[in-house]
Scaffold this motif. Structure first.
Motif, PDB file in Angstrom:
ATOM      1  N   ASP A   1     -52.772 -93.755 -32.518  1.00  0.00           N
ATOM      2  CA  ASP A   1     -53.953 -93.379 -33.284  1.00  0.00           C
ATOM      3  C   ASP A   1     -55.130 -93.104 -32.361  1.00  0.00           C
ATOM      4  OD1 ASP A   1     -52.475 -93.758 -35.571  1.00  0.00           O
ATOM      5  OD2 ASP A   1     -53.199 -95.795 -35.920  1.00  0.00           O
ATOM      6  N   HIS A   2     -55.285 -93.919 -31.321  1.00  0.00           N
ATOM      7  CA  HIS A   2     -56.386 -93.720 -30.388  1.00  0.00           C
ATOM      8  C   HIS A   2     -56.195 -92.435 -29.592  1.00  0.00           C
ATOM      9  CE1 HIS A   2     -57.757 -97.659 -31.425  1.00  0.00           C
ATOM     10  NE2 HIS A   2     -56.787 -98.287 -30.808  1.00  0.00           N
ATOM     11  N   LEU A   3     -54.989 -92.166 -29.144  1.00  0.00           N
ATOM     12  CA  LEU A   3     -54.740 -90.982 -28.336  1.00  0.00           C
ATOM     13  C   LEU A   3     -54.936 -89.696 -29.123  1.00  0.00           C
ATOM     14  CD1 LEU A   3     -51.658 -92.212 -26.286  1.00  0.00           C
ATOM     15  CD2 LEU A   3     -53.977 -91.856 -25.445  1.00  0.00           C
ATOM     16  N   ASP A   4     -54.678 -89.744 -30.415  1.00  0.00           N
ATOM     17  CA  ASP A   4     -54.855 -88.557 -31.249  1.00  0.00           C
ATOM     18  C   ASP A   4     -56.306 -88.096 -31.272  1.00  0.00           C
ATOM     19  OD1 ASP A   4     -52.192 -88.480 -31.858  1.00  0.00           O
ATOM     20  OD2 ASP A   4     -52.386 -89.473 -33.806  1.00  0.00           O
ATOM     21  N   GLU A   5     -57.243 -89.008 -31.020  1.00  0.00           N
ATOM     22  CA  GLU A   5     -58.667 -88.680 -31.060  1.00  0.00           C
ATOM     23  C   GLU A   5     -59.171 -88.118 -29.738  1.00  0.00           C
ATOM     24  OE1 GLU A   5     -60.106 -92.546 -31.946  1.00  0.00           O
ATOM     25  OE2 GLU A   5     -59.893 -92.323 -34.117  1.00  0.00           O
ATOM     26  N   LEU A   6     -58.372 -88.219 -28.693  1.00  0.00           N
ATOM     27  CA  LEU A   6     -58.847 -87.872 -27.359  1.00  0.00           C
ATOM     28  C   LEU A   6     -59.277 -86.415 -27.253  1.00  0.00           C
ATOM     29  CD1 LEU A   6     -59.292 -88.736 -24.418  1.00  0.00           C
ATOM     30  CD2 LEU A   6     -56.927 -88.054 -23.958  1.00  0.00           C
ATOM     31  N   GLU A   7     -58.498 -85.497 -27.794  1.00  0.00           N
ATOM     32  CA  GLU A   7     -58.832 -84.083 -27.675  1.00  0.00           C
ATOM     33  C   GLU A   7     -60.193 -83.784 -28.278  1.00  0.00           C
ATOM     34  OE1 GLU A   7     -56.958 -79.648 -28.594  1.00  0.00           O
ATOM     35  OE2 GLU A   7     -55.922 -81.448 -29.288  1.00  0.00           O
ATOM     36  N   THR A   8     -60.449 -84.346 -29.463  1.00  0.00           N
ATOM     37  CA  THR A   8     -61.737 -84.132 -30.124  1.00  0.00           C
ATOM     38  C   THR A   8     -62.887 -84.634 -29.265  1.00  0.00           C
ATOM     39  OG1 THR A   8     -60.766 -84.284 -32.325  1.00  0.00           O
ATOM     40  CG2 THR A   8     -63.125 -84.686 -32.152  1.00  0.00           C
ATOM     41  N   HIS A   9     -62.724 -85.816 -28.698  1.00  0.00           N
ATOM     42  CA  HIS A   9     -63.810 -86.398 -27.920  1.00  0.00           C
ATOM     43  C   HIS A   9     -63.994 -85.705 -26.576  1.00  0.00           C
ATOM     44  CE1 HIS A   9     -62.981 -90.016 -30.638  1.00  0.00           C
ATOM     45  NE2 HIS A   9     -64.132 -89.487 -31.002  1.00  0.00           N
ATOM     46  N   LEU A  10     -62.916 -85.236 -25.980  1.00  0.00           N
ATOM     47  CA  LEU A  10     -63.067 -84.445 -24.762  1.00  0.00           C
ATOM     48  C   LEU A  10     -63.820 -83.151 -25.052  1.00  0.00           C
ATOM     49  CD1 LEU A  10     -59.587 -84.838 -23.017  1.00  0.00           C
ATOM     50  CD2 LEU A  10     -61.792 -85.683 -22.176  1.00  0.00           C
ATOM     51  N   ALA A  11     -63.519 -82.526 -26.177  1.00  0.00           N
ATOM     52  CA  ALA A  11     -64.192 -81.279 -26.535  1.00  0.00           C
ATOM     53  C   ALA A  11     -65.694 -81.472 -26.721  1.00  0.00           C
ATOM     54  CB  ALA A  11     -63.580 -80.702 -27.812  1.00  0.00           C
ATOM     55  N   MET A  12     -66.088 -82.680 -27.067  1.00  0.00           N
ATOM     56  CA  MET A  12     -67.504 -82.978 -27.282  1.00  0.00           C
ATOM     57  C   MET A  12     -68.226 -83.375 -26.002  1.00  0.00           C
ATOM     58  SD  MET A  12     -67.066 -85.237 -30.761  1.00  0.00           S
ATOM     59  CE  MET A  12     -68.813 -85.593 -30.889  1.00  0.00           C
ATOM     60  N   THR A  13     -67.483 -83.707 -24.955  1.00  0.00           N
ATOM     61  CA  THR A  13     -68.137 -84.314 -23.787  1.00  0.00           C
ATOM     62  C   THR A  13     -67.899 -83.604 -22.464  1.00  0.00           C
ATOM     63  OG1 THR A  13     -66.249 -85.828 -23.520  1.00  0.00           O
ATOM     64  CG2 THR A  13     -68.103 -86.606 -24.834  1.00  0.00           C
ATOM     65  N   VAL A  14     -66.901 -82.739 -22.350  1.00  0.00           N
ATOM     66  CA  VAL A  14     -66.705 -82.021 -21.088  1.00  0.00           C
ATOM     67  C   VAL A  14     -67.427 -80.679 -21.163  1.00  0.00           C
ATOM     68  CG1 VAL A  14     -64.565 -83.170 -20.436  1.00  0.00           C
ATOM     69  CG2 VAL A  14     -64.442 -81.130 -21.860  1.00  0.00           C
ATOM     70  N   HIS A  15     -68.399 -80.497 -20.292  1.00  0.00           N
ATOM     71  CA  HIS A  15     -69.230 -79.293 -20.304  1.00  0.00           C
ATOM     72  C   HIS A  15     -68.996 -78.404 -19.095  1.00  0.00           C
ATOM     73  CE1 HIS A  15     -71.509 -80.997 -23.670  1.00  0.00           C
ATOM     74  NE2 HIS A  15     -71.575 -82.119 -22.975  1.00  0.00           N
ATOM     75  N   ASP A  16     -68.384 -78.947 -18.049  1.00  0.00           N
ATOM     76  CA  ASP A  16     -68.128 -78.159 -16.845  1.00  0.00           C
ATOM     77  C   ASP A  16     -66.999 -78.814 -16.051  1.00  0.00           C
ATOM     78  OD1 ASP A  16     -69.289 -80.363 -15.475  1.00  0.00           O
ATOM     79  OD2 ASP A  16     -71.276 -79.448 -15.599  1.00  0.00           O
ATOM     80  N   GLU A  17     -66.651 -78.183 -14.946  1.00  0.00           N
ATOM     81  CA  GLU A  17     -65.542 -78.685 -14.132  1.00  0.00           C
ATOM     82  C   GLU A  17     -65.816 -80.083 -13.588  1.00  0.00           C
ATOM     83  OE1 GLU A  17     -66.841 -75.724 -13.909  1.00  0.00           O
ATOM     84  OE2 GLU A  17     -65.233 -74.234 -14.091  1.00  0.00           O
ATOM     85  N   SER A  18     -67.074 -80.391 -13.314  1.00  0.00           N
ATOM     86  CA  SER A  18     -67.421 -81.711 -12.804  1.00  0.00           C
ATOM     87  C   SER A  18     -67.074 -82.805 -13.815  1.00  0.00           C
ATOM     88  CB  SER A  18     -68.913 -81.761 -12.464  1.00  0.00           C
ATOM     89  OG  SER A  18     -69.294 -83.054 -12.020  1.00  0.00           O
ATOM     90  N   ASP A  19     -67.322 -82.532 -15.090  1.00  0.00           N
ATOM     91  CA  ASP A  19     -66.967 -83.499 -16.129  1.00  0.00           C
ATOM     92  C   ASP A  19     -65.456 -83.712 -16.185  1.00  0.00           C
ATOM     93  OD1 ASP A  19     -69.613 -83.797 -16.879  1.00  0.00           O
ATOM     94  OD2 ASP A  19     -69.501 -82.277 -18.460  1.00  0.00           O
TER      95      ASP A  19
END
Length: 230
Positions: free
Chosen positions: A187-205
């Motif tokens: 259940d936790h891993l299923d949320e990872l994609e959504t949260h990455l999409a909200m927080t990675v803005h560039d290659e450094s992230d």
């Protein structure tokens, strides 16, 4: 413009997942070299090994809900949904150590023994790193850490729990910690994609998330290598 941003964000998320997949593969290789895991995989685990594993895991699991809660306290209002996720995650994790204690007692240990045991060398390093990362502003790199730790639950816990149960002739209530996480951490891993999409803005992230995952994998393996070495 919005379409371009969305496409770029998708590319970054995909890059993060590629990096995390490589980090996980490396982590699996490290786990295979850990003495207690090698004994388990070869069918040679003893009840004392299992008790040692539980005793050493408990100290880090106690800290788990704490560093997640600290991470939540360092997320700003612009990322309210991520903060809520961290807070909910902390709530679901903060009693897990009680399952470990119950398993330890059910396998012949005592509550005093497991509660008085200090962190081993690897646990000290892992805990220090997690609290360090959690204390930084908007500590979204910890999504990489969660990928690794929750991955252990969803990909390894049931396998290990079943093997421990079979080799030692135990009942479900004696391996409930591992069996529970195998059933619930997806259940936790299923949320990872959504949260990455909200927080990675560039290659450094992306690099920060993946590097955090790699560090956590190495320190987690070190924790298992250093059972009872304090």
């Amino acid at each position: 413009m919005l379409q371009d941003i969305s496409k770029r964000r998708q590319e970054l998320v995909e890059a993060a997942f590629r990096g995390l997949a490589i980090a996980w593969t490396d982590f699996e290789g490290q786990l295979e070299q850990v003495p207690v895991i090698r004994k388990l995989n070869r069918g040679h685990l003893q009840i004392g090994d299992y008790r040692a594993l539980l005793k050493n895991l408990r100290q880090q699991v106690v800290d788990g809900g704490c560093w997640i809660a600290r991470a939540a306290s360092h997320v700003d209002a612009d990322h309210f949904e991520i903060r809520s996720h961290f807070m909910k995650h902390a709530v679901t994790e903060h009693r897990d150590f009680q399952m470990i204690e119950a398993n330890f007692i059910a396998c012949g240990g005592t509550l005093e023994e497991i509660r008085s045991a200090p962190k081993n060398i690897g646990s000290e390093a892992l805990s220090a790193f997690m609290f360090h990362k959690a204390s930084q502003p908007n500590p979204f790199a910890l999504l990489g850490a969660m990928f690794m730790i929750e991955g252990l639950g969803s990909r390894k816990a049931v396998e290990w729990g079943a093997a421990i149960k079979e080799q030692l002739g135990l009942d479900d209530h004696q391996v409930s910690f591992m069996l529970y996480h195998g059933a619930h951490d997806d259940d936790h891993l299923d949320e990872l994609e959504t949260h990455l999409a909200m927080t990675v803005h560039d290659e450094s992230d992306v690099q920060d998330v993946v590097r955090t995952a790699r560090i956590v994998g190495r320190l987690y393996a070190l924790q298992l290598e250093e059972l009872d070495h304090v």
